[in-house]
Design an enzyme around this catalytic site. Structure first.
Site, mmCIF file in Angstrom:
data_model
loop_
_atom_site.group_PDB
_atom_site.id
_atom_site.type_symbol
_atom_site.label_atom_id
_atom_site.label_comp_id
_atom_site.label_asym_id
_atom_site.label_seq_id
_atom_site.Cartn_x
_atom_site.Cartn_y
_atom_site.Cartn_z
ATOM 1 N N GLU A 1 0.806 -1.231 0.000
ATOM 2 C CA GLU A 1 0.000 0.000 0.000
ATOM 3 C C GLU A 1 0.842 1.287 0.000
ATOM 4 O O GLU A 1 0.583 2.207 0.766
ATOM 5 C CB GLU A 1 -0.972 -0.010 1.178
ATOM 6 C CG GLU A 1 -1.903 -1.213 1.167
ATOM 7 C CD GLU A 1 -2.787 -1.308 2.408
ATOM 8 O OE1 GLU A 1 -2.760 -0.393 3.259
ATOM 9 O OE2 GLU A 1 -3.506 -2.315 2.536
ATOM 10 N N GLU A 12 -6.316 -10.791 -0.963
ATOM 11 C CA GLU A 12 -7.057 -10.541 0.279
ATOM 12 C C GLU A 12 -8.561 -10.462 -0.011
ATOM 13 O O GLU A 12 -9.236 -9.510 0.366
ATOM 14 C CB GLU A 12 -6.575 -9.241 0.942
ATOM 15 C CG GLU A 12 -5.084 -9.186 1.183
ATOM 16 C CD GLU A 12 -4.626 -7.919 1.898
ATOM 17 O OE1 GLU A 12 -5.468 -7.223 2.513
ATOM 18 O OE2 GLU A 12 -3.417 -7.623 1.851
#
Length: 373
Positions: free
Chosen positions: A171, A278
């Site tokens: 991220e 995820e």
């Protein structure tokens, strides 16, 4: 946290109870199993054995009991949900906490499961000592990179040969469309260099590991372009990056099939492996900022929401199968609706029901749509 349950007491049902209708059972608060809730004949991993591995994110608590059995039946890859993040595993400069991570890796070894390491560098769940000197002042770029090197070497080499892939950088792209990289402490101290260095350190520590950049909202067109820009810069600079992880924290609203296919095509064009890392499908629209549950805000899992979720899962897995030559894995984020990270984020105390198995570890309609092909 440990929960203690009283031993159940079984009694012979009385005559009136034996004569209860289905409606009566519902009124009594008992589950009536439909044909949708029959036991699967085989696991998700078996349905997809000719396509890609199917994984799940786990904690040590989830390795036991019914959930542990569910893992062994349905998945052939696991990801530590939190145990290998920098904060939990390296809380102080000269102290590592290996117990939870070791337990997960041992479970994988015992049950012949692959392990994805998650993660080596992130702006969250990072211990504060990393960025400060003894006087509490920000460390220099050289000190921070040395600490990053030591952390990556220590963790990666401990599990070398047992972990086949790592989410190296997590991220790093900003949520602000007007920015490129997130304005994290990593960026403030090191500029862009921390990203390439993390991949170089991980590759040096384990040359055989598959190294991922991992992010969310990877299918939204404007963020997709910024992620693509970062990945291309790394590839052009000969940084040892092998793959990109599309987190897949999706919803009933997004991504569209067109957006998903476009993203897979664009990332694969760089010669990178791609995984869905995820996966969960929220029944609520995307929200970024954490907030309290509003008065009167429902979290009922209605039949309409169940149908929409099943249709969305059906579409996603149809695309995944079409991209079998691009995708090298699909990993769900948590095991069942009994517990998911979305129970506390973005709305504390709101159930979300984002997975293929319900709170009793039974397959949902979405499950049957995923395996029906």
């Amino acid at each position: 946290m440990t929960f203690k349950f009283d031993k159940p007491t079984f009694m012979k049902p009385t005559a009136p109870f034996r004569k209860l209708t289905t409606a009566g059972l519902l009124l009594a608060g008992l589950t009536v199993f439909s044909s949708q809730q029959k036991a699967p004949e085989k696991g998700l991993k078996d349905y997809y054995k000719d396509y890609f591995p199917v994984g799940v994110a786990v904690s040590p608590a989830g390795l036991k009991g019914a959930e542990g059995e569910l893992i062994k039946q349905h998945f052939n890859s696991i990801t530590p949900e939190n145990a290998m993040k920098m904060g939990p595993i390296h809380p102080e400069e000269n102290r590592y906490e290996w117990r939870d991570a070791d337990e997960i890796v041992q479970f994988a070894q015992d049950n012949k499961l692959r392990v994805r390491g998650h993660n080596l560098l992130w702006h969250e769940q990072t211990p504060k000592w990393l960025f400060k000197d003894a006087a509490g002042q920000p460390v220099s770029k050289e000190v921070l990179l040395r600490r990053l090197h030591d952390h990556i070497f220590t963790v990666v080499q401990r599990y070398k040969g047992k972990i086949y892939a790592w989410d190296v950088v997590n991220e790093a792209i900003s949520d602000n469309p007007n920015e490129f990289l997130r304005n994290s402490e990593w960026y403030q101290i090191c500029g862009e260099d921390f990203i390439a260095k993390a991949f170089e350190y991980a590759h040096e520590a384990d040359p055989q590991a598959v190294l991922f950049y991992n992010d969310y909202n990877t299918e939204r067109p404007e963020k997709r372009e910024r992620i693509f820009k970062l990945l291309k810069k790394l590839k052009d600079a000969k940084v040892p990056i092998d793959a990109v992880g599309l987190q897949g924290h999706w919803s009933l609203q997004e991504p569209t099939e067109t957006e998903l296919r476009k993203a897979l095509d664009q990332y694969a064009s760089l010669g990178l492996k791609v995984q869905i890392t995820e996966l969960d499908v929220s029944i609520y629209p995307w929200e970024k900022e954490k907030r309290a549950k509003r008065p009167g805000e429902s979290d009922a899992y209605t039949s309409a929401l169940e149908q929409q979720q099943a249709a969305q899962y059906r579409m996603f897995f149809k695309v995944f199968r079409d991209y079998r030559k691009v995708l090298t894995g699909v990993t769900f984020w948590n095991i069942s609706d009994k517990y998911t990270w979305l129970d506390t984020y973005p709305v504390v105390g709101r159930k979300n029901y984002p997975l293929l198995f319900d709170q009793n570890q039974q397959p949902k309609k979405a499950y049957w749509e995923v395996v029906k092909f």
